[in-house]
Scaffold this motif. Structure first.
Motif, mmCIF file in Angstrom:
data_model
loop_
_atom_site.group_PDB
_atom_site.id
_atom_site.type_symbol
_atom_site.label_atom_id
_atom_site.label_comp_id
_atom_site.label_asym_id
_atom_site.label_seq_id
_atom_site.Cartn_x
_atom_site.Cartn_y
_atom_site.Cartn_z
ATOM 1 N N LYS A 285 0.487 -1.456 7.252
ATOM 2 C CA LYS A 285 1.888 -1.048 7.163
ATOM 3 C C LYS A 285 2.114 -0.309 5.852
ATOM 4 O O LYS A 285 1.694 -0.768 4.783
ATOM 5 C CB LYS A 285 2.816 -2.276 7.213
ATOM 6 N N ARG A 286 2.792 0.831 5.942
ATOM 7 C CA ARG A 286 3.049 1.656 4.758
ATOM 8 C C ARG A 286 4.223 1.100 3.959
ATOM 9 O O ARG A 286 5.257 0.757 4.517
ATOM 10 C CB ARG A 286 3.345 3.088 5.197
ATOM 11 N N ARG A 287 4.027 0.997 2.652
ATOM 12 C CA ARG A 287 5.096 0.566 1.743
ATOM 13 C C ARG A 287 6.008 1.751 1.428
ATOM 14 O O ARG A 287 5.657 2.899 1.715
ATOM 15 C CB ARG A 287 4.499 0.055 0.423
ATOM 16 N N PRO A 288 7.177 1.491 0.833
ATOM 17 C CA PRO A 288 8.083 2.595 0.490
ATOM 18 C C PRO A 288 7.465 3.634 -0.455
ATOM 19 O O PRO A 288 7.840 4.801 -0.415
ATOM 20 C CB PRO A 288 9.261 1.890 -0.197
ATOM 21 N N ASP A 289 6.485 3.217 -1.272
ATOM 22 C CA ASP A 289 5.848 4.174 -2.193
ATOM 23 C C ASP A 289 4.737 4.986 -1.509
ATOM 24 O O ASP A 289 4.083 5.809 -2.148
ATOM 25 C CB ASP A 289 5.312 3.475 -3.437
ATOM 26 N N GLY A 290 4.495 4.757 -0.211
ATOM 27 C CA GLY A 290 3.515 5.533 0.535
ATOM 28 C C GLY A 290 2.142 4.894 0.673
ATOM 29 O O GLY A 290 1.328 5.346 1.465
ATOM 30 N N LEU A 291 1.868 3.843 -0.096
ATOM 31 C CA LEU A 291 0.578 3.164 0.004
ATOM 32 C C LEU A 291 0.584 2.191 1.184
ATOM 33 O O LEU A 291 1.635 1.735 1.610
ATOM 34 C CB LEU A 291 0.262 2.420 -1.290
ATOM 35 N N ILE A 292 -0.609 1.873 1.686
ATOM 36 C CA ILE A 292 -0.728 0.985 2.844
ATOM 37 C C ILE A 292 -1.218 -0.388 2.418
ATOM 38 O O ILE A 292 -2.138 -0.509 1.620
ATOM 39 C CB ILE A 292 -1.679 1.589 3.893
#
Length: 85
Positions: free
Chosen positions: A47-54
């Motif tokens: 799942k992708r976090r708001p900062d774009g990392l998974i």
């Protein structure tokens, strides 16, 4: 856990060389990095976090080539563990 056959098929294609590609597969976010030949070699799945990392799993691909050519003889994906950060 091995990759889903449909995801493995999708990642068997060639893409733009040396790039990062964000996509979605069956409700999960994926990001994969390609090598100089455009073959996916690193996969982030989760799942992708708001900062774009998974947050999820990281996989790396081992590619064996035909002697004297760039043709892929065999490849497989190895699970390198959880990504929690």
């Amino acid at each position: 856990m091995p990759l889903h056959p449909e995801l493995d098929k999708k990642l068997s294609k060639s893409f733009e060389p040396k790039t990062s590609i964000d996509d979605v597969f069956k409700g999960y976010d994926i990001t994969f990095l390609t090598n100089e030949h455009g073959e996916p070699v690193t996969l982030f799945f989760g799942k992708r976090r708001p900062d774009g990392l998974i947050v999820g799993e990281r996989y790396t691909r081992t590619i064996k080539r035909e002697p004297g050519s760039l043709a892929v003889k065999h490849s497989h994906w190895d699970n390198r563990g959880k990504i929690m950060r």
